[in-house]
Design a protein around this motif. Sequence first.
Motif, PDB file in Angstrom:
ATOM      1  N   UNK A 125      -7.266  13.825   4.236  1.00 38.64           N
ATOM      2  CA  UNK A 125      -7.767  13.941   2.852  1.00 38.64           C
ATOM      3  C   UNK A 125      -8.623  12.553   2.332  1.00 38.64           C
ATOM      4  N   UNK A 126      -9.862  12.806   2.167  1.00 44.02           N
ATOM      5  CA  UNK A 126     -10.607  11.589   1.814  1.00 44.02           C
ATOM      6  C   UNK A 126     -10.347  10.790   0.471  1.00 44.02           C
ATOM      7  N   UNK A 127     -10.000   9.822   0.751  1.00 46.66           N
ATOM      8  CA  UNK A 127      -9.418   8.950  -0.564  1.00 46.66           C
ATOM      9  C   UNK A 127      -7.923   8.835  -0.652  1.00 46.66           C
ATOM     10  N   UNK A 128      -7.318   9.680   0.094  1.00 50.86           N
ATOM     11  CA  UNK A 128      -5.753   9.385   0.232  1.00 50.86           C
ATOM     12  C   UNK A 128      -5.312   8.107   0.523  1.00 50.86           C
ATOM     13  N   UNK A 129      -4.354   7.720  -0.169  1.00 47.23           N
ATOM     14  CA  UNK A 129      -3.845   6.083   0.122  1.00 47.23           C
ATOM     15  C   UNK A 129      -3.679   6.035   1.846  1.00 47.23           C
ATOM     16  N   UNK A 130      -2.611   6.829   2.091  1.00 41.01           N
ATOM     17  CA  UNK A 130      -2.516   6.749   3.482  1.00 41.01           C
ATOM     18  C   UNK A 130      -3.847   6.788   4.469  1.00 41.01           C
TER      19      UNK A 130
END
Length: 292
Positions: A125-130
Motif C-alpha cells: 500500500x502506497x504510503x504504508x509505514x512498512x
Amino acid sequence: MKIEIDQNSGFCFGVIHAIEIAEKYLETHQQLYCLGDIVHNNEEIARLAQLGLQIISHQEFTQLYDTTVLIRAHGEPPETYALAAQNRIKLIDATCPVVLALQKKIRKNVETSGNESLQILIFGKEGHAEVIGLVGQTQNKGVVISSLSDINKIDYTKPAALYSQTTQSLDAYAALIEAIKRQYEARGCAALFHAHDTICRLVANRSQHIREFAVRFDLVLFVSGEKSSNGLYLYELCKQANPNTYFISQLHQLKNLPFACVQSVGICGATSTPLWLMLQVGENIANMATIS
Ligand code: SF4
C-alpha cells in the motif's frame, strides 16, 4: 446465547513484541515516545498512553533531541536511523523480526546485484509505514506496486525483483506475479524477473480460518480500528462468508445491533485488535442478553 471469541484473532507476534518492549521500558520510566501508531487501534493506544507511551508523528520526530524513541513493528527507513544519530536520539527498535529480515534481504539484493538497472518492486500500500521502510532500503528508488494496474510502471527490458509487504493477500500476490511474468515472457525475457515470497504466514493463514469461523454463527462481530488495513480486509472476508457480520471499534456501537432472535455470536478481529477488547465485547453482549 452462545458467544465465542476467535482464538486466532488479535495481535500478531510482531505487535505483541513491540507492545511488550514498550511496557517493559515504562515499568522503570515515566514516558516513552513512539514514532507513529504502535498499533492501529485507538483503544489499545489509549491504554498504553495511560502507562506513558506518547505517539509522535514523523514531523514531530524531526524536532526532538537527546531523548528516547520507540520504533514500532512496521519498521523505518534508514533516514530515520540517520536522523536519530544526528539528533542524539536513542532508538528502541521494536521492528518485527520478520520485517527486519525482509528489509535486510532487499538491501542485500540492491547492494550485491551489481546491476544499476535492477528494478526493485514492492507490492504494498502506497504510503504504508512498512512499505516506506522497505522502499528506504533501495535508496528510495524502489517502485511501489499497489494493484495490477500499476504493472505499467515496470520497464520490461530491464531486470526486476519483486517483494511483497508482509500483510498482503497471498491470492492477490500470486495474480500479480503471473501478470508480470506474462509481460516478460511475451518479450522473451522471462529470466529477467524474480519474485520473492515475503508474505507473513501469521497473517495470511488467518484469511481461510476467519471464513470458516464466520459461517458458524448467526451473527458475527468484527472488532477493529478503522485505520487497520488488515482489519478492513479481514472484515470483508467475514462479511462475504456471513452477511450478518458487523464492524465495530467501540463498545457503544453494540447498542443498535440486531441481537434479537440470535442464538450464537462469533467475535473476531484484526491483527491489531487487543484480546481484552474482544473479551469486553463478549461480556457486554452476555450482559445485554441477561437483561433482555
Ligand atoms: S504481520 Fe507478520 S511480519 Fe507483520 S508485524 Fe505481524 S508478525 Fe511481523
